[in-house]
Design a protein around this motif. Structure first.
Motif, PDB file in Angstrom:
ATOM      1  N   LYS A  53       0.842  -1.200   0.000  1.00 40.60           N
ATOM      2  CA  LYS A  53       0.000   0.000   0.000  1.00 40.60           C
ATOM      3  C   LYS A  53       0.881   1.256   0.000  1.00 40.60           C
ATOM      4  N   PRO A  54       0.306   2.396  -0.452  1.00 39.39           N
ATOM      5  CA  PRO A  54       1.092   3.639  -0.372  1.00 39.39           C
ATOM      6  C   PRO A  54       1.346   4.053   1.074  1.00 39.39           C
ATOM      7  N   VAL A  55       2.489   4.669   1.321  1.00 35.49           N
ATOM      8  CA  VAL A  55       2.764   5.226   2.653  1.00 35.49           C
ATOM      9  C   VAL A  55       1.848   6.449   2.816  1.00 35.49           C
ATOM     10  N   PRO A  56       1.112   6.548   3.960  1.00 35.58           N
ATOM     11  CA  PRO A  56       0.198   7.693   4.128  1.00 35.58           C
ATOM     12  C   PRO A  56       0.938   9.032   4.026  1.00 35.58           C
ATOM     13  N   MET A  60       4.671  10.436   5.212  1.00 36.58           N
ATOM     14  CA  MET A  60       5.669  10.924   4.244  1.00 36.58           C
ATOM     15  C   MET A  60       6.122  12.333   4.609  1.00 36.58           C
ATOM     16  N   LYS A  61       5.168  13.173   4.988  1.00 40.26           N
ATOM     17  CA  LYS A  61       5.524  14.568   5.317  1.00 40.26           C
ATOM     18  C   LYS A  61       6.479  14.627   6.506  1.00 40.26           C
ATOM     19  N   ASP A  90       1.363  16.050  -3.707  1.00 39.33           N
ATOM     20  CA  ASP A  90       1.545  16.653  -2.372  1.00 39.33           C
ATOM     21  C   ASP A  90       2.939  16.347  -1.827  1.00 39.33           C
ATOM     22  N   ILE A  91       3.421  15.151  -2.136  1.00 43.31           N
ATOM     23  CA  ILE A  91       4.770  14.782  -1.673  1.00 43.31           C
ATOM     24  C   ILE A  91       5.805  15.707  -2.324  1.00 43.31           C
ATOM     25  N   ILE A  92       5.653  15.929  -3.632  1.00 44.11           N
ATOM     26  CA  ILE A  92       6.591  16.817  -4.344  1.00 44.11           C
ATOM     27  C   ILE A  92       6.519  18.237  -3.759  1.00 44.11           C
TER      28      ILE A  92
END
Ligand code: SF4
Ligand code: SF4
Length: 341
Positions: A53-56, A60-61, A90-92
């Protein structure tokens, strides 16, 4: 890429290189994994799964903020296939908020004009796509024939720098494909590099004579700056070990999907410390520690980071580093005890 954006990126790159040359006390480059899952299954790859699954985003933030605190100059999102992460934009954006240069490594499958424009808006500055062959085969579907349309979209809409990496070795059937890929990249206005693929444990597979010839032709076509920085590849192509100082675990960090720091994608498991607990003591220990796998290492970006400090601070074995750090701690403790109250 617009000329004004290109110039801004060059100025930012020059600033981080000068800062890194002056001070060895911050992270230069970090690769961070927002999900291990990939839509492909390349035969030589040990960096993906098909279920995770993607890391929430909030996790990540927090990891990105910690990289910011460690002074990380360039943060590159990698995988698996990071374009599968639903909140990649949002990560970028968050990487840019730390002051770092934002990069992305992708297999290229998910680029559409709309997706590219969203990445422009998020502030992506650098993209690398590796293309393994011209026609898909049982080893790899990262193929020019499949991706050419995506490359045209990128050439038309992207406002970030694009590098196309072709590869040689590691079971790629037609080494001449690397030359076709590099020529197409130059035609579309991208920079191009060539990498030697590592085997399953991250070490060197010697090139055949034909592969070596093509390797040198592709290098000539490529990005002159990268060619200058990648002189280690000439030794590797000849099957000779190369002497250098790998600064992984300090100047270069690899952060897996579980948030742990590893030497690199091919040496996962050590030091294996959660990023949130990573201290300057860990940074300094790894900076000084000689890596057993360095002489035959083919990982271009870590070599390039290593150049910044190759002229200073020789390395030693892990046991010697630990002994030295222990001695330092003991003398600091003695100073504390002897200090007049
Ligand atoms: S696309 Fe990249 S991450 Fe996915 S399997 Fe291939 S090499 Fe591995
Ligand atoms: S030398 Fe460094 S980058 Fe290369 S495989 Fe070893 S730890 Fe990884």
């Amino acid at each position: 890429m617009r000329k004004s954006t290109f110039l801004k990126l060059k100025v930012r790159e020059a600033a981080f290189i000068s800062k890194a040359l002056i001070s060895p006390n911050h992270v230069v480059l970090a690769h961070i994994i927002p999900m291990r899952r990939c839509n492909l299954a390349c035969g030589y790859c040990n960096e993906y799964d098909q279920t995770s699954k993607p890391v929430p985003l909030d996790v990540m933030k927090r990891r990105l903020d910690k990289l910011g605190e460690l002074g990380t100059a360039v943060i590159t999102v990698s995988g698996g296939e990071p374009m599968m992460h639903p909140q990649l934009d949002d990560i970028i954006r968050h990487i840019r908020s730390t002051g770092g240069i934002a990069g992305l490594i992708s297999n290229g499958y998910y680029f559409t004009p709309d997706r590219i424009k969203r990445l422009n808006a998020a502030g992506l500055e650098y993209l690398q796509i590796s293309i393994d062959n011209v026609v898909p085969d049982e080893v790899s579907r990262k193929s020019l024939r499949v991706l050419d349309k995506k490359l045209r979209y990128l050439s038309e809409h992207a406002d970030f720098h694009i590098n196309i990496n072709s590869v040689i070795g590691g079971g790629i059937k037609n080494p001449e494909d690397a030359l076709t890929v590099a020529k197409r990249a130059v035609e579309l206005g991208f920079s191009t590099t060539v990498g030697v693929i590592h085997d399953e444990d991250g070490t060197l597979k010697p090139l055949t004579q034909k592969e070596k010839d093509i390797f040198h032709q592709v290098k000539k076509l490529g990005n002159k700056d990268h060619a200058r920085l990648n002189w280690f590849q000439d030794s590797i192509a000849e099957g000779k070990p190369y002497e250098w100082r790998c600064r992984s675990g300090s100047r270069y960090l690899y952060i897996c999907e579980d948030g742990k720091v590893h030497w690199c994608s091919q040496q996962r498991g050590y030091p294996g410390i959660p990023l949130e607990d990573y201290s300057m003591e860990d940074f300094k220990r790894e900076y000084k520690t000689e890596k057993w796998c360095a002489p035959t290492c083919t990982i271009q970006c870590v070599h390039q980071v290593g150049i910044l400090d190759n002229w200073r601070d020789p390395q030693m074995s892990e046991a010697e580093v630990r002994k030295e750090m222990q001695k330092k701690k003991e003398s600091e403790r003695m100073v504390q005890i002897l200090r007049p109250q």
